[in-house]
Design an enzyme around this catalytic site. Structure first.
Site, PDB file in Angstrom:
ATOM      1  N   HIS A  71      21.594  17.528  -7.683  1.00 43.42           N
ATOM      2  CA  HIS A  71      22.553  18.463  -8.272  1.00 43.42           C
ATOM      3  C   HIS A  71      22.236  19.900  -7.870  1.00 43.42           C
ATOM      4  O   HIS A  71      21.636  20.644  -8.622  1.00 43.42           O
ATOM      5  CB  HIS A  71      22.525  18.287  -9.800  1.00 43.42           C
ATOM      6  CG  HIS A  71      23.249  19.335 -10.571  1.00 43.42           C
ATOM      7  ND1 HIS A  71      24.504  19.797 -10.210  1.00 43.42           N
ATOM      8  CD2 HIS A  71      22.899  20.019 -11.693  1.00 43.42           C
ATOM      9  CE1 HIS A  71      24.872  20.724 -11.080  1.00 43.42           C
ATOM     10  NE2 HIS A  71      23.930  20.880 -11.986  1.00 43.42           N
TER      11      HIS A  71
ATOM     12  N   CYS B  96      26.945  25.625 -13.281  1.00 49.05           N
ATOM     13  CA  CYS B  96      27.172  24.336 -12.608  1.00 49.05           C
ATOM     14  C   CYS B  96      28.650  24.016 -12.490  1.00 49.05           C
ATOM     15  O   CYS B  96      29.036  23.072 -11.806  1.00 49.05           O
ATOM     16  CB  CYS B  96      26.439  23.238 -13.345  1.00 49.05           C
ATOM     17  SG  CYS B  96      24.709  23.676 -13.586  1.00 49.05           S
TER      18      CYS B  96
ATOM     19  N   CYS C  89      29.440  19.918 -17.104  1.00 54.85           N
ATOM     20  CA  CYS C  89      28.854  20.864 -18.053  1.00 54.85           C
ATOM     21  C   CYS C  89      28.154  21.977 -17.279  1.00 54.85           C
ATOM     22  O   CYS C  89      27.779  21.800 -16.131  1.00 54.85           O
ATOM     23  CB  CYS C  89      27.853  20.150 -18.944  1.00 54.85           C
ATOM     24  SG  CYS C  89      26.530  19.362 -18.014  1.00 54.85           S
TER      25      CYS C  89
END
Lengths: 288, 432
Positions: free
Chosen positions: B387, B96, B418
């Site tokens: 996301h 990510c 994160c």
């Protein structure tokens, strides 16, 4: 000219059947009727299927050649009229011109009008131009001009438009090679609605006098335009001359004029300069 | 230890960004590939900043979940765009953190004078995911492929058993622990005592912030509609504590499980890109410098042996970044802490406030302290927007740069993201 507005896109199989069974065409004038389909909302699934099959980016932009697909059923409707002077079955698509006046997206609601123009003698028969116009809120945004040839008694003295030569590219120096599977005609027919038997199978094509099923000219045209990327979906114009059909299954080689990406050709891949060259099309594209 | 100073560096400027709205899994982008989405995001940026035909220094992007055919994903998207085909590109992948790491890489090259301009971004699809065959079948099929002659091939084929058949799709779980990211996060949330109520509050704030930003037109020059979607599909402007309270826990076990589908990000599809350049490049092309990419830092934690929570690495990266830049946690106008889960943000903030954690784990004399929560994820974050893993960094960098530009020169923003594998990528931007 009278305008006949259709409420839905005509289905093409009955049109082909009717034409195949229809009597001999006569007359030397074109129908003074144009067909119109208003408020055509782009089907995004259809658009994406078209984009993928033709090699365009699968985005919201309507490819250069896409509105032709929307107008094609109207072309067929017009050319299958009893007062249309040329027989629909057997017509050969020899040239096509397209002008994109502005970038179109899937949000644009299109009004499509199709009419016939310029019945003219040709060395190998008679040609007619079918003009497809797309409008958004009354503004003409796209125009296509398809020239079809009815083979027959021609006029050897008839003027032929000037056609550029294919780019001269040595064997093996093509820009791309595309392999088209046996069922490719059916794949494109599903999306374009052009179920002309010459594309559908070897058997039906043979019945029409071809050695095998042939690829749709409009696909070969679209695939070549797609190589120019997003620019050809903005304001642009193109002119294609179809030469020899692409037999299925088969491979085609894209050739691009060195230093001039706006002149393209499609030919059968050749191994050496001794091989016979089969030229499928030549295409010019201008982008702004 | 003093860091070596390169002979000469200059500032890297953020000049703008573009993304497509994020769609929920199997939503309007169900049939859109990573290639399609990344190309669309780049093409929208090209249109917005008039980059057609320009040769940029480089384009760096990536996807977390990638088909093997997309080995050159970013370069292929460049070739499918209106950029000059002489623009080089490469792919990266840091889970990510991919999008933000791409921005660090491009800005570093600009700072060093190795590039004048570049695009950083990322894309991910949870819908058009690659499917692989079972490992046993894959090994046997490769054997068939290697076998010479029909007999040998038939023999190799004969070794395939019905039980070998089966397909595998990528799972959102850690290879070493077998736990899903949510399960890992639930452990951390429990350790930090993060309440259900606090998580739901953060989720409501995220939805309201993002909805307000759309209503105010803030997103107008950051987002280009795609496949008929004009806003993030996951956004629920009418989100409320009452509605969120009705959801059953999705991660964690027992009566005290707190993490629900409402305070965790859903699987989404989308792409984002950011345009970076030197100040000279911006001036030459008449582009406005929105913010400067000041510095970036990455960290990783040992979550495998339970020493630290999977998503806690940014808590370690930020103090190192602050120290290097002589800043405190309170020296910022905006904080963008990626909401993988509401609990991620809350655990991180709590850790920075915790004396023991800051002393024992971070080696600091005193806690980093609290932040002004009104400055946190002001225009919403991943809980509302969704996301699509690698696309989150670009979304945040572009939006924060715009916020800092509006705030004025010298304003500061902190980004914290994160990533799977116990990693974290953080960065500082400064308004121009």
């Amino acid at each position: 000219m009278a305008v006949e507005t259709l409420t839905e896109t005509p289905s093409l199989l009955p049109v082909f059947v009717k034409s195949a069974l229809g009597g001999k065409k006569k007359g030397d004038s074109l129908p003074q009727t144009s067909y119109r389909l208003a408020d055509q909302v782009v089907d995004r699934q259809h658009l994406q299927d078209y984009q993928r099959l033709c090699g365009f980016a699968a985005d919201d932009t309507l490819p250069h050649t896409y509105p032709h697909i929307l107008g094609f059923p109207l072309q067929m409707q017009l050319m299958s009229r009893e007062d249309f002077p040329l027989p629909l079955v057997g017509l050969v698509h020899v040239e096509n011109e397209i002008t994109v006046r502005r970038r179109l997206t899937a949000e644009d609601v299109l009004d499509i009008t199709v009419s016939a123009e310029n019945l003219a003698p040709h060395p190998k028969g008679t040609t007619v131009q079918i003009v497809t116009v797309a409008e958004v809120s009354g503004e003409q945004v796209w125009e296509g001009r398809s020239t079809y040839l009815a083979r027959g008694k021609g006029d050897p003295d008839a003027a032929r438009g000037s056609m550029p030569d294919l780019p001269e590219v040595s064997p093996g120096q093509g820009a791309a090679i595309w392999s088209l599977p046996k069922d490719f005609g059916r794949q494109y027919a599903k999306i374009s609605g052009d179920v002309n038997p010459i594309h559908m199978s070897g058997l039906t094509a043979k019945a029409m006098g071809f050695p095998a099923a042939i690829a749709h000219g409009m696909w070969t045209y679209a695939r070549c335009v797609a190589t120019l990327g997003p620019a050809a979906s903005g304001p642009s114009s193109s002119h294609v001359w179809f030469k020899k059909p692409v037999l299925l299954p088969g491979k085609v080689e894209l050739v691009v004029e060195p230093g001039d990406p706006t002149l393209l050709g499609l030919r059968k891949p050749v191994r050496s300069s001794a091989d016979r060259v089969v030229e499928h099309l030549v295409l010019t594209v201008e982008t702004r | 230890m003093a860091s070596p100073q390169p002979d000469q560096t200059r500032r890297a400027a953020i000049l703008g960004g573009n993304r497509i709205p994020f769609a929920r899994q199997f939503g309007p982008y169900a049939q859109a590939s990573n290639q399609d989405m990344l190309t669309a995001a780049i093409e929208g940026l090209v249109a917005r900043y008039n980059l057609g035909g320009q040769r940029l220094g480089e384009v760096v992007a990536g996807a977390v979940i990638k088909h093997s055919r997309d080995f050159n994903l970013t370069r292929e998207s460049v070739l499918g765009s209106s950029l000059d085909p002489h623009t080089p590109a490469y792919d990266i992948q840091q889970a990510c953190g991919t999008g933000l790491e791409a921005a660090i890489l491009v800005s570093n090259k600009i700072k060093l004078g190795q590039a004048e301009s570049g695009i950083a971004g990322g894309v991910d699809t949870s819908s058009d995911a690659p499917i692989t065959v079972s490992e046993k079948l894959r090994t046997k099929l490769l054997k068939v492929n290697r076998a010479k002659g029909a007999g040998a091939q038939l023999k190799a084929l004969g070794a395939i058993r019905p039980t070998d058949l089966g397909i595998e799709t990528p799972a959102n779980s850690e290879p070493r622990t077998g736990l899903s990211m949510g399960e890992h996060m639930a452990q951390t949330a429990k350790r930090w005592g993060i309440t259900r109520e606090a998580q739901d509050e953060l989720a409501v704030a995220s939805h309201r912030g993002l909805a307000r930003s759309y209503d105010e037109g803030f997103q107008d020059d950051l987002v280009t509609s795609f496949k008929g979607l004009a806003r993030d599909q996951n956004l629920r402007p009418d989100s409320s504590m009452e509605k969120l309270a009705k959801l059953k826990p999705a991660f964690g076990k027992g009566d005290d499980a707190t993490m629900t589908a409402g305070n965790s990000t859903p699987l989404t599809d989308g792409a984002s890109v950011v345009l970076l350049g030197s100040e000279e490049y911006a001036a030459e092309h008449g582009l406005t410098v929105q913010a400067y990419f000041v510095d970036g830092e990455t960290a990783a934690v040992d979550y495998v042996h339970g020493e630290e929570g999977l998503l806690m690495a940014p808590a370690y990266a930020v103090p190192r970044l602050l120290a290097r830049n002589g800043l405190t946690l309170q020296d910022f106008d905006y904080y963008e802490i990626h909401e993988a889960f509401a609990a991620t943000v809350l655990s991180t903030l709590k850790a920075w406030e915790d004396e023991d954690f800051c002393k024992d784990k971070l080696g600091l004399d005193a806690p980093l302290g609290s932040i002004d929560r009104d400055k946190l994820n002001v225009n919403g974050s991943s809980l509302a927007a969704g996301h699509p893993f690698a696309a989150t960094g670009g979304r945040i960098v572009a939006a924060l740069a715009k916020m800092l530009h509006e705030k004025g020169p010298g304003s500061r923003g902190l980004i914290s993201i994160c990533a799977a594998g116990g990693q974290g990528v953080v960065a500082i931007l400064e308004g121009a």
